[in-house]
Design an enzyme around this catalytic site. Structure first.
Site, mmCIF file in Angstrom:
data_model
loop_
_atom_site.group_PDB
_atom_site.id
_atom_site.type_symbol
_atom_site.label_atom_id
_atom_site.label_comp_id
_atom_site.label_asym_id
_atom_site.label_seq_id
_atom_site.Cartn_x
_atom_site.Cartn_y
_atom_site.Cartn_z
ATOM 1 N N TYR A 108 70.240 -24.413 27.953
ATOM 2 C CA TYR A 108 70.327 -24.918 29.607
ATOM 3 C C TYR A 108 71.057 -24.128 30.451
ATOM 4 O O TYR A 108 72.422 -24.444 29.756
ATOM 5 C CB TYR A 108 69.572 -25.861 28.959
ATOM 6 C CG TYR A 108 68.166 -26.252 28.644
ATOM 7 C CD1 TYR A 108 66.890 -25.982 29.130
ATOM 8 C CD2 TYR A 108 67.977 -25.767 27.042
ATOM 9 C CE1 TYR A 108 65.694 -26.402 27.801
ATOM 10 C CE2 TYR A 108 67.003 -26.324 26.688
ATOM 11 C CZ TYR A 108 65.847 -26.373 27.117
ATOM 12 O OH TYR A 108 64.394 -26.550 26.867
ATOM 13 N N GLU A 109 70.516 -23.699 31.581
ATOM 14 C CA GLU A 109 71.866 -24.062 32.268
ATOM 15 C C GLU A 109 72.905 -25.040 31.944
ATOM 16 O O GLU A 109 73.948 -25.659 32.775
ATOM 17 C CB GLU A 109 71.684 -23.681 33.717
ATOM 18 C CG GLU A 109 70.624 -24.348 35.031
ATOM 19 C CD GLU A 109 70.327 -24.266 35.906
ATOM 20 O OE1 GLU A 109 70.550 -22.565 36.450
ATOM 21 O OE2 GLU A 109 70.379 -24.881 36.551
ATOM 22 N N ALA A 110 72.457 -26.286 31.820
ATOM 23 C CA ALA A 110 73.323 -27.424 32.253
ATOM 24 C C ALA A 110 74.000 -27.696 30.832
ATOM 25 O O ALA A 110 75.352 -28.241 31.067
ATOM 26 C CB ALA A 110 72.767 -28.920 32.065
ATOM 27 N N GLY A 111 74.353 -26.492 30.350
ATOM 28 C CA GLY A 111 75.097 -26.127 29.670
ATOM 29 C C GLY A 111 75.047 -26.604 27.997
ATOM 30 O O GLY A 111 75.466 -27.058 26.994
ATOM 31 N N ILE A 128 66.012 -30.539 33.247
ATOM 32 C CA ILE A 128 67.338 -29.745 32.600
ATOM 33 C C ILE A 128 68.195 -29.978 32.279
ATOM 34 O O ILE A 128 69.042 -29.678 31.501
ATOM 35 C CB ILE A 128 67.836 -27.610 33.104
ATOM 36 C CG1 ILE A 128 68.524 -29.006 34.650
ATOM 37 C CG2 ILE A 128 66.589 -27.074 33.436
ATOM 38 C CD1 ILE A 128 69.101 -27.804 35.199
#
Lengths: 300, 258, 300, 258
Positions: free
Chosen positions: D51-54, D67
């Site tokens: 996920y782009e949140a890391g 997300i």
């Protein structure tokens, strides 16, 4: 799918003659066991990169594994000179490439990030830049000023020692975490050696501690005490006596050879090497427990 | 002549005195480490020590023997990666003071830690360890101090290789490079203090007790200028020496009692 | 020297009209309490930067605090549009500067590292680059290829919410750690708000968890539940109902104004705001404990 | 006509089938998240979700609503900063698959998520959220898939603004930019599949059960070409539907039972 294999298999499978290697660990978690296994297997023409070559590369150079060395501080930390590498350079027997610490680490950072270079602010010292044609200039498009540029380093192989990993290579590291993450992401192949192989649930209990995700790892090897004479925070101490002793051993090719014969060629693997160090040494390097305060992730 | 104070005592105590309360110091092991810890226990309790291994605010329970000693880690305030320590701390300007040493230091405070000899970099007569963090500390720390024994071979007119920029060929040349740090503010030797004049040339500005300007001139490889108002450093106090010997280096790893 | 002060004092002392602000936290640890205090104090002409403006900047823009907004994704996460900011942009009432997420975060990374720019690999999409003159090109000195360059972002103020800090500002964060570290190092002044103020010994028990060192922090404020309707991992849940409700509230300036009147201007501080949410809401957002496995640093 | 399968079912099931075992997928919430979880529980157990949140390797115990949902974090394999997730994962080439959506997708798979209207960027008629991670996913993931309902207003001949590059004005133009990823491999709509031809133009290559080429042509803003060997997608299986409704979205947050 488990990636857990013996270290000897990992080295023979993933480290080929002529390839470049970054054995990571700035003063901590230095993967000596893997270095020794590379010596045992008689690997040749390696391009060795490490910010501090330390004793691990001094030994590999002494054993004839290397054709080139890339570094930013070529000393025996806390002791003085790194005699074997130094001698090889002074006698012109080895290629070398040199950076400042930040230059070296910026090469790895570029490699990890998928960038061709990293910019660095001017330092005023230009002699190394004149001597190393890989160091270039880049123009800041905002000010028009020149900055230093260093090229991406993407070693064929990174070897990373960690405190604990699961069988898929998801790895927890703590203490000094110099450039392990950067080396792992920069490299094409990653070999992890670990003090402990733990259940995936231990890794998942603290995902912020996982600096290296398993899916970029090619092999996981269970090698306790792999860092001697370096150390693993919380597992055993640095063997300062060995670092000082190496200063003596490395004064002659003969004594280095006999040390290699006895301690590397003469041991089947790292378990035997460790055993050979003896109970008293084990006891000297033991460390009392000092636990972190837990954190709460919460059940969501 | 037997001196009242040892070279190490004079260098460490006078280096400690350069530090200000609240300073963030980029420090190595050995004498600079002792100087910082001495300052912290005397006039600078709010000193923050940073090690290039990525350790911030260490409180070692034993004397660290290398910059990566595990005793620096257990109980430290923060640990970060090597990239972050050089980028976010040093390059960003978060470091007030850096300590440096080197095989050669020249008239303008340039330091050589790379190669000795006239055959150039590619054919070193003596290959030294190289920069490590030194190139960056000398460029980006707000203030730099150099600790070194006062010896002619260490103080050539010009270094064989500039690993770390002092004032290059003069202060204006350093200024023109755009480096953020102020460069070397003082060289603390076992004879006295050298400080840069308006042109960046190191001149003798103070002598330690029982030391002479003649000795300093004799042990310097260039025509050392002596400041008109040459000062004397305060002798190490009993308290400073007590902290050094009893608290910081009780096993005498770096300090030998006279 | 303790930096622990009330949030109202921190905002009045360190956040001035006309300054730029990065209120950090990518989807997590969003410092709503500080945003509300900025609204209460009637700050004006702020330049607001955040990868995702989220409801915090929607509310600050609604309250008239902002003259400019810099962002990379201007949506109500998981819900849809961010109506106030969107309307202000559509009507030309506010300046804005836009990047991709990586562009935005690279601006912060450059700011944190003391570099004037960061390079980014080409993406093929050039319309934003044409629209934002701050996005430039830089030539890779190794290949001669053009890369994207984004400028350093060094906000006057960063506000960072953390799970636990000591009175000097040394801060432990976990869970999603988006850009808090980068924002703190990039900013000139740093305000930390914390769920818990803990003894320095708790921080020192786990230095690898300290992403923000106290010496770069200007003020530490003890503000439990500061993130509502965002969340703090391990402390309370995200209030998804509020995020969905805001979609309704923000449909008219009147309902926004009455929300601000009741919940921000009408409360003295965040403690009162939280109290006003009521026991049932508190209970809904509660989270059960799930602890990390401890690690051993060892006594050396 | 009442269809046997809903639009959401068709899009999610067919997206799931695009994934291969061992894929590393950069994924958002909603339908792409359901597609990935469906693949993981069927033919691709070794899928890694990022996920782009890391967050890497999440195992959420409830359906994530954003997300940054905390349920993605507890029990995940790894968490890293936003800089690292975009640099070390996406830019470095460690992501096999990215899922994309957008207000407009054009003939060459370019996506607009920024502004609608002919007055240009500075004077938007409708201001959309903007790129977020989309510009980067479309450039650097090895393969991209776009999930979208098949509607004429979503499929203009040319997008008003290119937020994320597809094949620009043709495959050779994308190639010339030097981006590392392969671009969109398929657009999964509720009518069928669009895939790029040798020139990068999206053409109709498969229809879902009970859907017609006429409907697809009618709902596309350009002169949609139909592949000579037009295929039919396999209907969602009972098992796929059971997993979706019973295991993945039991509360019907994204899926409404017909």
């Amino acid at each position: 799918m488990s990636k857990l294999i013996p270290l000897s298999e990992a080295i023979s499978k993933f480290m080929q003659d002529g390839e470049s290697l970054y054995a990571a660990g700035f003063t901590h978690l230095i993967p000596f066991a893997a270095g020794h296994e590379i010596i045992r297997q008689g690997k040749r023409d390696l391009e060795l990169a490490r910010a501090t070559p330390d004793l691990i590369y001094d030994q590999m150079v002494a054993a004839g594994c290397a054709k080139k060395i890339t570094f930013s501080y070529m000393g025996n930390p806390g002791v003085g000179s790194l005699r074997i590498v130094r001698g090889a350079i002074e006698r012109g027997e080895i290629e070398w490439e040199e950076y400042s610490h930040f230059g070296m680490i910026s090469c790895l950072q570029a490699g990890a990030a998928g960038l061709p270079f990293m910019p660095i602010m001017p330092t005023g010292a230009t002699d190394l830049e004149k001597a190393n044609s890989r160091i270039k200039r880049v123009v800041d498009p905002y000010s028009g000023n020149e900055l230093i540029a260093v090229p991406a380093l993407n070693p064929d192989v990174a070897i990373i020692h960690v405190q604990r990993a699961d069988i898929n290579g998801n790895s927890h590291l703590w203490g000094i975490i110099g450039e392990q993450k950067e080396a792992a992401f920069a490299a094409e192949k990653v070999i992890v050696t670990a003090e402990e192989i733990v259940d995936e649930s231990v890794i998942r209990s603290d995902p912020n501690r996982t600096l290296i995700p398993g899916f970029i790892v090619d092999a996981v090897c269970h090698v306790p005490h792999a860092c001697h004479p370096s150390y693993a925070q919380g597992y055993y101490d640095r063997d300062n006596a060995f670092y000082m002793g190496w200063d003596e051993i490395s004064k002659s090719q003969e004594s280095v050879q006999s040390w290699l014969d006895e301690w590397v060629y003469g041991t089947r693997d790292h378990a035997e090497y460790w055993e050979k160090l003896g109970k008293e040494k084990h006891k000297n390097l033991e460390v009392e427990e000092l636990l972190s305060a837990p954190i709460n992730y919460g059940k969501y | 002549m037997t001196s009242t104070f040892s070279s190490a005592e004079l260098m460490i105590v006078n280096s400690a005195r350069m530090l200000r309360d609240g300073d963030v110091v980029f420090v190595g092991v050995g004498q600079p480490n002792l100087a910082c810890n001495l300052a912290k226990r005397t006039h600078a309790p709010n000193l923050t020590m940073i090690y290039e291994a990525g350790v911030i605010g260490a409180e070692p329970s034993r004397l660290p023997l290398s910059i990566g000693d595990p005793t620096l880690v257990s109980g430290a305030l923060s640990i970060c990666s090597m990239y972050d320590i050089f980028a976010n701390y040093l390059q960003r300007g978060n470091v007030d003071v850096g300590f440096l040493g080197g095989a050669q230091i020249d008239r303008f405070g340039n330091i050589n830690a790379t190669v000795i000899g006239n055959n150039g970099y590619a054919h070193p007569k003596v290959r030294l360890p190289g920069s490590g963090g030194a190139e960056l500390i000398s460029a980006w720390a707000n203030r730099c101090y150099i600790m070194t024994p006062h010896q002619k071979r260490r103080f050539p007119e010009k270094v064989d290789f500039i690993t770390s920029a002092g004032f290059l060929n003069g202060r204006s040349e350093r200024d023109a490079t755009g480096v953020r740090g102020g460069g070397p503010l003082a060289i603390i030797t076992d004879l006295g203090l050298l400080e840069p004049d308006e042109n960046g040339e190191l001149t003798l500005t103070a002598l330690h007790p029982e030391r002479t300007a003649e000795a300093a001139i004799e042990n310097t490889g260039w025509d050392l200028q002596v400041a008109a108002d040459l000062k004397s450093t305060e002798p190490p106090s009993d308290e400073e020496l007590r902290i050094l010997y009893d608290e910081l280096d009780p096993d005498g790893l770096y300090l030998k009692r006279a």
